[in-house]
Design an enzyme around this catalytic site. Structure first.
Site, PDB file in Angstrom:
ATOM      1  N   ALA A  17       0.827  -1.212   0.000  1.00 47.69           N
ATOM      2  CA  ALA A  17       0.000   0.000   0.000  1.00 47.69           C
ATOM      3  C   ALA A  17       0.860   1.261   0.000  1.00 47.69           C
ATOM      4  CB  ALA A  17      -0.954  -0.018   1.192  1.00 47.69           C
ATOM      5  N   LYS A  39       1.116  -5.060   5.186  1.00 49.01           N
ATOM      6  CA  LYS A  39       1.522  -5.754   6.419  1.00 49.01           C
ATOM      7  C   LYS A  39       1.540  -4.817   7.614  1.00 49.01           C
ATOM      8  CE  LYS A  39       6.500  -5.963   5.397  1.00 49.01           C
ATOM      9  NZ  LYS A  39       7.631  -6.827   5.161  1.00 49.01           N
ATOM     10  N   SER A  47       7.334   5.116  -0.160  1.00 46.51           N
ATOM     11  CA  SER A  47       6.793   6.265  -0.913  1.00 46.51           C
ATOM     12  C   SER A  47       6.529   7.419   0.049  1.00 46.51           C
ATOM     13  CB  SER A  47       5.462   5.914  -1.586  1.00 46.51           C
ATOM     14  OG  SER A  47       5.561   4.714  -2.291  1.00 46.51           O
ATOM     15  N   TRP A  49       8.082   8.251   2.485  1.00 44.75           N
ATOM     16  CA  TRP A  49       9.320   8.897   2.914  1.00 44.75           C
ATOM     17  C   TRP A  49       9.989   9.662   1.775  1.00 44.75           C
ATOM     18  CZ3 TRP A  49      12.523   5.546   6.843  1.00 44.75           C
ATOM     19  CH2 TRP A  49      11.662   5.071   7.843  1.00 44.75           C
ATOM     20  N   GLU A 117      17.192  18.501  -9.838  1.00 45.35           N
ATOM     21  CA  GLU A 117      17.931  17.501  -9.058  1.00 45.35           C
ATOM     22  C   GLU A 117      19.063  16.970  -9.925  1.00 45.35           C
ATOM     23  OE1 GLU A 117      15.555  14.499  -7.213  1.00 45.35           O
ATOM     24  OE2 GLU A 117      14.637  15.917  -5.838  1.00 45.35           O
ATOM     25  N   HIS A 233      22.023   6.084  -1.561  1.00 46.65           N
ATOM     26  CA  HIS A 233      21.849   7.534  -1.498  1.00 46.65           C
ATOM     27  C   HIS A 233      23.033   8.104  -0.739  1.00 46.65           C
ATOM     28  CE1 HIS A 233      20.208  11.501  -1.054  1.00 46.65           C
ATOM     29  NE2 HIS A 233      19.232  11.170  -1.873  1.00 46.65           N
ATOM     30  N   ARG A 279      24.312  10.099  -8.264  1.00 44.06           N
ATOM     31  CA  ARG A 279      24.329   9.576  -6.886  1.00 44.06           C
ATOM     32  C   ARG A 279      25.413   8.547  -6.626  1.00 44.06           C
ATOM     33  NH1 ARG A 279      17.876   8.702  -5.553  1.00 44.06           N
ATOM     34  NH2 ARG A 279      17.460  10.906  -5.458  1.00 44.06           N
ATOM     35  N   HIS A 344      19.285   2.808  -0.799  1.00 42.92           N
ATOM     36  CA  HIS A 344      18.119   3.660  -0.969  1.00 42.92           C
ATOM     37  C   HIS A 344      17.085   3.083  -1.936  1.00 42.92           C
ATOM     38  CE1 HIS A 344      15.723   7.241  -1.201  1.00 42.92           C
ATOM     39  NE2 HIS A 344      16.026   7.461  -2.461  1.00 42.92           N
ATOM     40  N   ARG A 379      18.910   4.585 -11.289  1.00 44.36           N
ATOM     41  CA  ARG A 379      17.687   5.383 -11.442  1.00 44.36           C
ATOM     42  C   ARG A 379      17.980   6.875 -11.405  1.00 44.36           C
ATOM     43  NH1 ARG A 379      14.361   7.857  -7.746  1.00 44.36           N
ATOM     44  NH2 ARG A 379      15.465   6.984  -5.960  1.00 44.36           N
TER      45      ARG A 379
END
Length: 559
Positions: A17, A39, A47, A49, A117, A233, A279, A344, A379
């Site tokens: 979720a 759970k 997400s 965070w 970014e 990260h 990164r 990360h 990513r």
């Protein structure tokens, strides 16, 4: 939690979720009965965070073509071009859908505010201060709770996929819920369980991120891809006793400096872009710098200095970072923040096509748990929330062959697990010891820098731990259950023990898969860096694929 009885059958079951699971549930046709399994409670996911934001080419100066170019550049030759085009071209309309659902992104006047970014060539990151993920997931959760066709099943733990033996079709899952194992049937199962950061001792992921979806799919014969690619990260708050809180890349985008104990901006020694390099380069710069300068590199840190940013801008853009740092006794206006790298984001996952289909009929994967090819070997910042939304939206087109075809589930007698007190104490101690030791081993051997002997030793250790785990009384009992066979447990604190058992099992499998994938790829690329093979190798411009213990290389055809 009050006792809620759950139906034994749904049209679609969504496991997880976070943003991917919530948006998938909202996009599935409203005519379908959807079970959303989590759970924890609905508001605990990675997400939630995500601070930086969500990337989309929505400004006049930008275009999907530029977004595609930046994503491919970051992906170090392993992106699937079709998937990246799809992601970038659909992004603007997905952002509009989020705005329509009520997500309150920051604005400049009437226009959406956009920030820069690392590795983006334009300002294209939409944000809600520095808690974008929370804003998105809170809005989506509120929408999900209003939908009549979605039943949220909280504090339920998916244990395994229920595969029809004759056809190989996924027809549901086994679930640990309210003290019992039960089997729930579905026309389709969607895994949206997020990443596996908890396999590493240093991670920005929440405690729920134990690689469940990847492990569950793998054990059922799912094909996995590129599991060695983990993004570390570079700047997680590193203070004794504090959670590894992520200090968003946007802080460096706005002008913060990365400095060592002497106050020197050392990142320029490693890359001309300094602290705004990709990164993985910034993480290795910090790691290498600490190897040379720190007494204990594993616990050491460097400093992130926000003072070059005007104070008003810090207050407006980073209220949450100010608050968290303050909580740990750090005043960002007058002193730098201690930071070090942490695991990360997991680029690899369950192979899924643009419709989220896996190699197992009836099984879909969305978000970080999937490998759609959009991230390649590394990513691009703020493409992760975007991936959850773009691919979650695809579930509107799901084609279920047998929706509405109710078939009775054979009812088998309930099996009860019992063991004597001493056995139970020994089992619990062993599980807790594994949970402690495993992340440290993986961090040491398959963290930011890897090499063959360290990987091989760790693989041997994990394999022996897997044997110990399989011999536990609880493992013997649970792994001996037949499909549709329900079970109950005579255990103290059964919820905690069962969750500890299931997560430890998943983490052992995930650790094994990451270590073996990292040993298999004899080059460095993107989020995978090997000290013994420090350069990319053109022969390795290929995906690492694994299914039931067999690894193979699959060349990229993007030309």
């Amino acid at each position: 939690m009050s006792q809620i009885d759950i139906p034994s059958q749904f049209d679609v079951l969504v496991v997880g979720a976070g943003a991917a699971g919530l948006y998938t549930a909202l996009c599935l046709p409203e005519s379908l009965r959807v079970g959303l399994i989590t759970k924890e409670t609905v508001a605990l996911s990675a997400s939630d965070w995500a601070q930086g934001g969500i990337a989309a080419a929505v400004s006049r100066e930008d275009s999907p073509a530029l977004h595609i170019e930046d994503t491919l550049q970051a992906g170090a030759g392993l992106c699937d071009v079709e998937a990246v085009k799809f992601l970038a071209e659909v992004a603007p309309s997905c952002i509009q859908n989020l705005v329509n659902l009520g997500v309150a992104f920051d604005r400049h006047g009437n226009a959406l505010a956009l920030t820069l970014e690392a590795a983006h060539s334009r300002n294209r990151v939409l944000h809600a201060a520095d808690t974008t993920g929370r804003e998105v997931t809170t809005t989506l959760t509120n929408q999900v709770l209003r939908r009549q066709n979605i039943q949220v099943i909280q504090q339920a733990l998916a244990l395994s996929l229920w595969i029809e033996p004759q056809t190989g079709i996924c027809q549901g899952i086994s679930l640990f819920y309210q003290g019992e194992v039960r089997w729930v049937k579905a026309g389709a199962v969607v895994l949206a369980t997020g990443g596996g950061g908890q396999v590493f001792a240093q991670t920005t992921n929440p405690a729920v991120s134990t690689g469940d979806g990847v492990a569950i799919a793998y054990r059922a014969g799912g094909i996995l891809r590129d599991l060695e690619f983990v993004q570390f990260h570079p700047t997680a708050l590193t203070k004794t006793g504090a959670d590894r809180f992520l200090i968003s890349e946007a802080v460096r985008g706005e002008g913060a400096h990365l400095v060592d104990n002497e106050g020197r901006r050392f990142a320029f020694d490693y890359h001309p872009a300094g602290e705004l390099a990709p990164r993985d380069i910034v993480s290795r710069a910090i790691f290498s710098h600490l190897q040379h300068t720190a007494l204990d590199p594993a616990t050491a840190h460097v400093w992130l200095d926000m003072r070059p940013i005007p104070a008003d801008k810090i207050r407006y853009r980073f209220p949450n970072i100010i608050k968290v740092c303050q909580h740990w006794g750090i005043d960002v206006f007058n002193e730098p923040i201690p930071v070090a790298p942490a695991a990360h984001y997991w680029m690899g996952g369950i192979v899924a096509d643009l419709m989220n289909r896996t190699n197992i009929p009836g099984l879909y994967a969305v978000g970080e748990t999937a490998s759609t090819g959009v991230h390649g070997a590394n990513r691009l910042a703020s493409n992760s929330l975007l991936e959850c939304i773009v691919f979650g939206a695809q579930m509107a087109n799901i084609a279920l062959e047998d929706v509405g075809r109710q078939s009775a589930i054979p009812v088998l007698p309930l099996r009860k697990f019992r063991a004597d007190v001493n056995e139970l104490d020994a089992q619990l101690a062993q599980l807790e010891a594994l949970r402690q030791k495993l992340p440290r081993l993986v961090w040491q051997s398959a963290g930011i820098c890897r090499e063959q002997s360290g990987l091989e030793n760790a693989i041997a250790t994990i394999e022996s731990w897997q044997q110990d785990f399989a011999a536990l009384p609880l493992s013997q009992f649970l792994l001996g259950l037949s499909p549709t066979e329900p079970a109950s447990f005579d255990l103290p604190d059964v919820e905690r023990q069962l969750r500890l058992w299931a997560e430890t099992r998943n983490l052992l499998d995930v650790a094994d898969l990451i270590l073996k994938s990292a040993a298999f790829r004899t080059e460095s690329r993107g989020g995978h860096f090997r000290l013994d093979y420090p350069q990319p190798d053109p022969d390795w411009q290929a995906h690492t694929l694994v299914q039931t213990g067999n690894w193979w290389k699959s060349p990229i055809f993007n030309h």
